[in-house]
Motif scaffolding. Structure first.
Motif, PDB file in Angstrom:
ATOM      1  N   GLY A   8      13.702  13.544 -51.113  1.00 23.79           N
ATOM      2  CA  GLY A   8      13.821  12.245 -50.336  1.00 23.79           C
ATOM      3  C   GLY A   8      14.713  11.275 -50.948  1.00 23.79           C
ATOM      4  O   GLY A   8      15.173  11.517 -52.231  1.00 23.79           O
ATOM      5  N   LEU A  19      15.303  17.987 -47.337  1.00 25.62           N
ATOM      6  CA  LEU A  19      13.901  18.153 -47.840  1.00 25.62           C
ATOM      7  C   LEU A  19      13.565  19.376 -48.199  1.00 25.62           C
ATOM      8  O   LEU A  19      13.894  20.494 -47.519  1.00 25.62           O
ATOM      9  CB  LEU A  19      12.927  17.548 -47.109  1.00 25.62           C
ATOM     10  CG  LEU A  19      13.071  16.037 -46.525  1.00 25.62           C
ATOM     11  CD1 LEU A  19      12.006  15.343 -45.741  1.00 25.62           C
ATOM     12  CD2 LEU A  19      13.505  15.000 -47.711  1.00 25.62           C
ATOM     13  N   ARG A  37       5.254  13.352 -40.913  1.00 22.18           N
ATOM     14  CA  ARG A  37       5.794  12.118 -41.464  1.00 22.18           C
ATOM     15  C   ARG A  37       4.812  11.036 -41.063  1.00 22.18           C
ATOM     16  O   ARG A  37       4.199  10.912 -40.089  1.00 22.18           O
ATOM     17  CB  ARG A  37       7.441  11.742 -41.186  1.00 22.18           C
ATOM     18  CG  ARG A  37       7.459  11.262 -39.709  1.00 22.18           C
ATOM     19  CD  ARG A  37       8.956  11.094 -39.338  1.00 22.18           C
ATOM     20  NE  ARG A  37       9.065  10.576 -37.933  1.00 22.18           N
ATOM     21  CZ  ARG A  37      10.378  10.875 -37.422  1.00 22.18           C
ATOM     22  NH1 ARG A  37      11.473  10.796 -38.074  1.00 22.18           N
ATOM     23  NH2 ARG A  37      10.510  10.305 -36.078  1.00 22.18           N
ATOM     24  N   TYR A  92       7.346  11.704 -46.066  1.00 21.25           N
ATOM     25  CA  TYR A  92       7.421  13.110 -45.443  1.00 21.25           C
ATOM     26  C   TYR A  92       6.699  13.914 -46.201  1.00 21.25           C
ATOM     27  O   TYR A  92       6.824  14.060 -47.436  1.00 21.25           O
ATOM     28  CB  TYR A  92       8.815  13.651 -45.240  1.00 21.25           C
ATOM     29  CG  TYR A  92       9.685  13.046 -44.265  1.00 21.25           C
ATOM     30  CD1 TYR A  92      10.045  11.461 -44.628  1.00 21.25           C
ATOM     31  CD2 TYR A  92      10.012  13.594 -43.098  1.00 21.25           C
ATOM     32  CE1 TYR A  92      10.763  10.872 -43.388  1.00 21.25           C
ATOM     33  CE2 TYR A  92      10.914  12.960 -41.983  1.00 21.25           C
ATOM     34  CZ  TYR A  92      11.178  11.934 -42.163  1.00 21.25           C
ATOM     35  OH  TYR A  92      11.729  11.208 -40.855  1.00 21.25           O
ATOM     36  N   THR A 107       7.386  12.827 -49.914  1.00 22.94           N
ATOM     37  CA  THR A 107       8.544  12.331 -50.506  1.00 22.94           C
ATOM     38  C   THR A 107       8.925  11.556 -49.650  1.00 22.94           C
ATOM     39  O   THR A 107       9.133  11.337 -48.468  1.00 22.94           O
ATOM     40  CB  THR A 107       9.657  13.541 -50.680  1.00 22.94           C
ATOM     41  OG1 THR A 107      10.837  12.984 -51.486  1.00 22.94           O
ATOM     42  CG2 THR A 107       9.849  14.096 -49.237  1.00 22.94           C
ATOM     43  N   GLN A 108       9.506   9.862 -49.885  1.00 20.69           N
ATOM     44  CA  GLN A 108       9.834   9.063 -49.420  1.00 20.69           C
ATOM     45  C   GLN A 108      11.378   9.061 -48.946  1.00 20.69           C
ATOM     46  O   GLN A 108      12.284   9.306 -49.665  1.00 20.69           O
ATOM     47  CB  GLN A 108       9.767   7.694 -50.324  1.00 20.69           C
ATOM     48  CG  GLN A 108      10.435   6.435 -49.490  1.00 20.69           C
ATOM     49  CD  GLN A 108       9.321   5.870 -48.364  1.00 20.69           C
ATOM     50  OE1 GLN A 108       8.165   5.829 -48.660  1.00 20.69           O
ATOM     51  NE2 GLN A 108       9.944   5.730 -47.365  1.00 20.69           N
ATOM     52  N   VAL A 109      11.397   8.891 -47.627  1.00 21.08           N
ATOM     53  CA  VAL A 109      12.854   8.849 -47.057  1.00 21.08           C
ATOM     54  C   VAL A 109      12.932   7.309 -46.497  1.00 21.08           C
ATOM     55  O   VAL A 109      12.076   6.923 -45.586  1.00 21.08           O
ATOM     56  CB  VAL A 109      13.041   9.839 -45.899  1.00 21.08           C
ATOM     57  CG1 VAL A 109      14.209   9.798 -45.239  1.00 21.08           C
ATOM     58  CG2 VAL A 109      12.901  10.989 -46.405  1.00 21.08           C
TER      59      VAL A 109
END
Length: 113
Positions: A8, A19, A37, A92, A107-109
């Motif tokens: 991310g 990812l 997500r 996500y 993991t941050q997007v």
């Protein structure tokens, strides 16, 4: 068994990210891994899944932009995200459809100009 998501980050609208999710699961090859997500203030939603034979399914909101794939030997599932939009901003997560494990950290997007 662990799920470890990575890849991310911060990207501008129209950009791309890939990812990865490593799953230390013995029966990975016969399971259906999926990406989910969760945006702030919203419920977690299914983004994409991929069956043991490789057939993918996508949420309508990401069709044509996201591609899910898997590597059974490495026990990794990927999510290639293209043409990203601000509304794709979320944490996500990966997991297994129909046979879920304990959720990982995600993991941050963030899609923003």
């Amino acid at each position: 068994v662990q799920l470890v998501e990575s890849g991310g980050g911060l990207v501008q609208p129209g950009g791309s990210l890939r990812l990865s999710c490593a799953a230390s699961r013995r029966d990975f090859s016969i399971r259906t891994p999926a990406w989910y997500r969760q945006a702030p203030g919203k419920q977690r939603e299914l983004v994409a899944s991929i069956r043991p034979g490789g057939g993918p399914n996508y949420a309508d909101s990401v069709k044509g932009r996201f591609t899910i794939s898997r590597d059974n030997a490495k026990k990794v599932v990927y999510l290639q995200m293209n043409s990203l939009k601000p509304e794709d901003t979320a944490v996500y997560y990966c997991n297994f459809a129909n046979s879920p494990l304990q959720w990982g950290q995600g993991t941050q997007v963030t899609v923003s100009s």
